[in-house]
Design an enzyme around this catalytic site. Structure first.
Site, PDB file in Angstrom:
ATOM      1  N   ASP A  81       0.838  -1.203   0.000  1.00  0.00           N
ATOM      2  CA  ASP A  81       0.000   0.000   0.000  1.00  0.00           C
ATOM      3  C   ASP A  81       0.871   1.250   0.000  1.00  0.00           C
ATOM      4  OD1 ASP A  81      -2.078   1.785   0.241  1.00  0.00           O
ATOM      5  OD2 ASP A  81      -3.050   0.727   1.885  1.00  0.00           O
ATOM      6  N   HIS A 125      -9.308  -1.662  -8.723  1.00  0.00           N
ATOM      7  CA  HIS A 125      -8.994  -0.464  -7.931  1.00  0.00           C
ATOM      8  C   HIS A 125      -7.893   0.377  -8.583  1.00  0.00           C
ATOM      9  CE1 HIS A 125      -8.566   2.076  -4.424  1.00  0.00           C
ATOM     10  NE2 HIS A 125      -7.280   1.818  -4.394  1.00  0.00           N
TER      11      HIS A 125
END
Length: 344
Positions: A163, A255
């Protein structure tokens, strides 16, 4: 610019406060207290009246950053001093806000690599501000002290994902264009806008998916963080790539495709911190404190979040339960006060 430009600390706590009185003088006084405490504690010196001065001796990379909300400037009648970049963040279709994780007048962002130092600093700041403010919420977060992969600038979140891969790097022109408000005569010059989102991860349904399905939802491999169809984390996402059956490598609702910024003004600086709030309704209440820093949310965060709310496949496995935004004033020289010009 501490707390934004340097590498993120291992632990970070966000504290939302409201002024007890809608007073320009009280707002200025609160910022003076924060500035004085921060100047001492970040240098390993105790704050005035510190009853545990030994803890302050190890700052461990301590940073203290203050944020001023649009609603505070409105409450004290300073509508003409609201930066145009501090635009209201609209409600998005996927938002499911819960009390108390919403907008406050002021923000304290406190980071350190030592959780004891961090807890002591938050205690000192909130204690010193207690006659002027009330604490609305406290949101502690953490990152792994090790990068997700050797040489990576990203960390893993509690879903195991790498992330923070596509981020502007401090010291580059892109970073300055993405993060910092232009230099000038306004009180907010050289500051930045922070949007803080509390995102609950729905781990139970997510963990039912097999690994290939999870990767398809995100558009990246879990082990390396590489885009599907690429080799390493830093490779460009092959948005036009197809597999041996002629199907897109990256789904239309993946995403990475939906959140992708096509130009520098559309980018944000992402600083994700995990949170673990224990058990809730028989399952783990865990998720992400998604801190996004930017020059102007009207051209970056808001359009991105509108796309995500409209078509991101990942929406089925996370819920945004809190949101707030603040102007983080630029740094001040020794003897100055953070954000003092806003209330002068």
């Amino acid at each position: 610019r501490a707390g934004v430009a340097p590498a993120p600390t291992t632990y970070q706590t966000f504290v939302g406060l409201d002024l007890r009185r809608a007073s320009r003088d009280d707002a200025a006084a609160a910022l003076r207290l924060v500035t004085d405490d921060a100047a001492r504690l970040t240098q390993g010196a105790p704050a005035l009246g510190d009853t545990e001065p030994e803890i302050a001796a190890n700052p461990a990379g301590l940073t203290v950053t203050a944020g001023i909300a649009r609603q505070l400037l409105e409450r004290v009648g300073l509508h003409d001093r609201i930066p145009p970049q501090l635009a209201p963040i609209p409600a998005f279709a996927t938002d499911r806000f819960e009390d108390p994780w919403e907008q406050t007048d002021l923000l304290l962002q406190v980071g350190s690599d030592d959780p004891l130092t961090l807890a002591h600093t938050v205690r000192m700041l909130t204690k010193d501000l207690s006659t002027l403010t009330t604490v609305r919420w406290v949101q502690p977060g953490f990152r792994s002290p090790s990068p997700a992969l050797p040489g990576s600038h990203a960390s893993r979140n509690l879903m195991g994902q790498v992330d923070g891969t596509v981020n502007p790097r401090a010291g580059t022109p892109d970073f300055d264009e993405v993060v910092w408000l232009p230099d000038g005569s306004h009180w907010w010059a050289n500051g930045t806008v922070l949007v803080l989102r509390r995102i609950r991860m729905l781990l139970d349904p997510w963990e039912i998916l097999d690994r290939s399905a999870q990767e398809a939802v995100i558009g990246r491999r879990l082990d390396t963080g590489a885009p599907i169809g690429a080799m390493v984390e830093s490779d460009p996402v092959p948005f036009d790539g197809t597999d041996d059956r002629g199907l897109p490598l990256i789904a239309q609702d993946a995403h990475v495709r939906v959140a992708h910024a096509k130009t520098t003004p559309e980018m944000i600086l992402r600083r994700p911190y995990s949170y673990d709030a224990g058990m809730r309704d028989g399952t783990n209440d865990v998720g992400l404190l998604f801190a996004a820093y930017m020059q102007d949310p009207r051209t970056s965060f808001i359009p991105m979040q509108q796309r995500i709310a409209a078509s991101d496949a990942f929406n089925r496995w996370n819920t945004t339960i809190g949101s707030a935004s603040y102007l983080l004033p630029g740094g001040v020289p020794e003897g100055g006060v953070i954000g003092e010009a806003a209330f002068a």
